[in-house]
Design an enzyme around this catalytic site. Structure first.
Site, PDB file in Angstrom:
ATOM      1  N   HIS A   1       0.856  -1.186   0.000  1.00  0.00           N
ATOM      2  CA  HIS A   1       0.000   0.000   0.000  1.00  0.00           C
ATOM      3  C   HIS A   1       0.890   1.233   0.000  1.00  0.00           C
ATOM      4  O   HIS A   1       2.034   1.203   0.471  1.00  0.00           O
ATOM      5  CB  HIS A   1      -0.892   0.027   1.239  1.00  0.00           C
TER       6      HIS A   1
ATOM      7  N   GLU B   1       0.920   3.836   1.856  1.00  0.00           N
ATOM      8  CA  GLU B   1       1.387   4.228   3.185  1.00  0.00           C
ATOM      9  C   GLU B   1       2.558   3.363   3.649  1.00  0.00           C
ATOM     10  O   GLU B   1       3.530   3.870   4.207  1.00  0.00           O
ATOM     11  CB  GLU B   1       0.261   4.117   4.220  1.00  0.00           C
TER      12      GLU B   1
ATOM     13  N   CYS C   1      -6.437   1.877   5.733  1.00  0.00           N
ATOM     14  CA  CYS C   1      -7.031   0.590   6.111  1.00  0.00           C
ATOM     15  C   CYS C   1      -6.440   0.156   7.463  1.00  0.00           C
ATOM     16  O   CYS C   1      -5.540   0.794   8.011  1.00  0.00           O
ATOM     17  CB  CYS C   1      -6.740  -0.455   5.038  1.00  0.00           C
TER      18      CYS C   1
ATOM     19  N   CYS D   1      -2.570  -0.490   7.515  1.00  0.00           N
ATOM     20  CA  CYS D   1      -1.772   0.728   7.491  1.00  0.00           C
ATOM     21  C   CYS D   1      -1.837   1.471   8.822  1.00  0.00           C
ATOM     22  O   CYS D   1      -0.844   2.056   9.245  1.00  0.00           O
ATOM     23  CB  CYS D   1      -2.199   1.609   6.322  1.00  0.00           C
TER      24      CYS D   1
END
Length: 151
Positions: free
Chosen positions: A53, A55, A83, A86
């Site tokens: 992801h 992040e 999410c 993260c």
């Protein structure tokens, strides 16, 4: 000193990099002392990595930049509400603040679906601010998924 809109615009540029490689266009940057120390954009498909992801990649990049996994006093700007995975990474990295653009009504863990940041068992508290350049961030996602549906 730069404002949140300035930094979010840089995160949007990262999201556009994801769009160019046909990944969901989410981008993130990490700022410390008015300097970008980490960048990332979604690369789940291209890296065959469910943890890739924006992040997570920005956190990894920032840690390498400052040679420390603790990103104390840093701000993470991301184009989509984080999410659960993260959130955990941000807590462990000791990020000071998370600033996000679009709200995620399906899996947003910064208050939209659930607030995973403010749990009593976390040993670190993160400041949260959402809706920065929200329409621009949401438009990237809507356009991406509209193109996908047409295919």
């Amino acid at each position: 000193m730069f404002n949140d809109e300035y930094w979010m615009a840089l995160a949007i540029e990262e999201a556009r990099q994801a769009d160019l490689i046909d990944e969901v266009p989410v981008g993130a940057i990490i700022v410390h002392n008015d300097k970008v120390i980490g960048r990332g954009y979604n690369q789940l498909i291209s890296k065959s990595d469910a943890t890739a992801h924006a992040e997570i990649l920005a956190i990894r990049n920032a840690g390498e930049t400052i040679n420390n996994y603790r990103l104390v006093t840093s701000k993470l700007y991301v184009t989509l509400e984080p999410c659960m995975m993260c959130v955990g990474a941000m807590v462990h990295a000791r990020i000071d603040s998370i600033i996000f653009g679009a709200y995620d009504h399906k899996t947003g863990m910064a208050g939209t679906k659930e607030d995973c940041f403010n749990k009593p068992y976390h040993n670190h508290k993160i400041k949260i601010k959402g809706g920065i350049l929200e329409l621009d961030c949401a438009r990237l996602l809507k356009d991406f998924f509209r193109k996908k549906r047409k295919k």
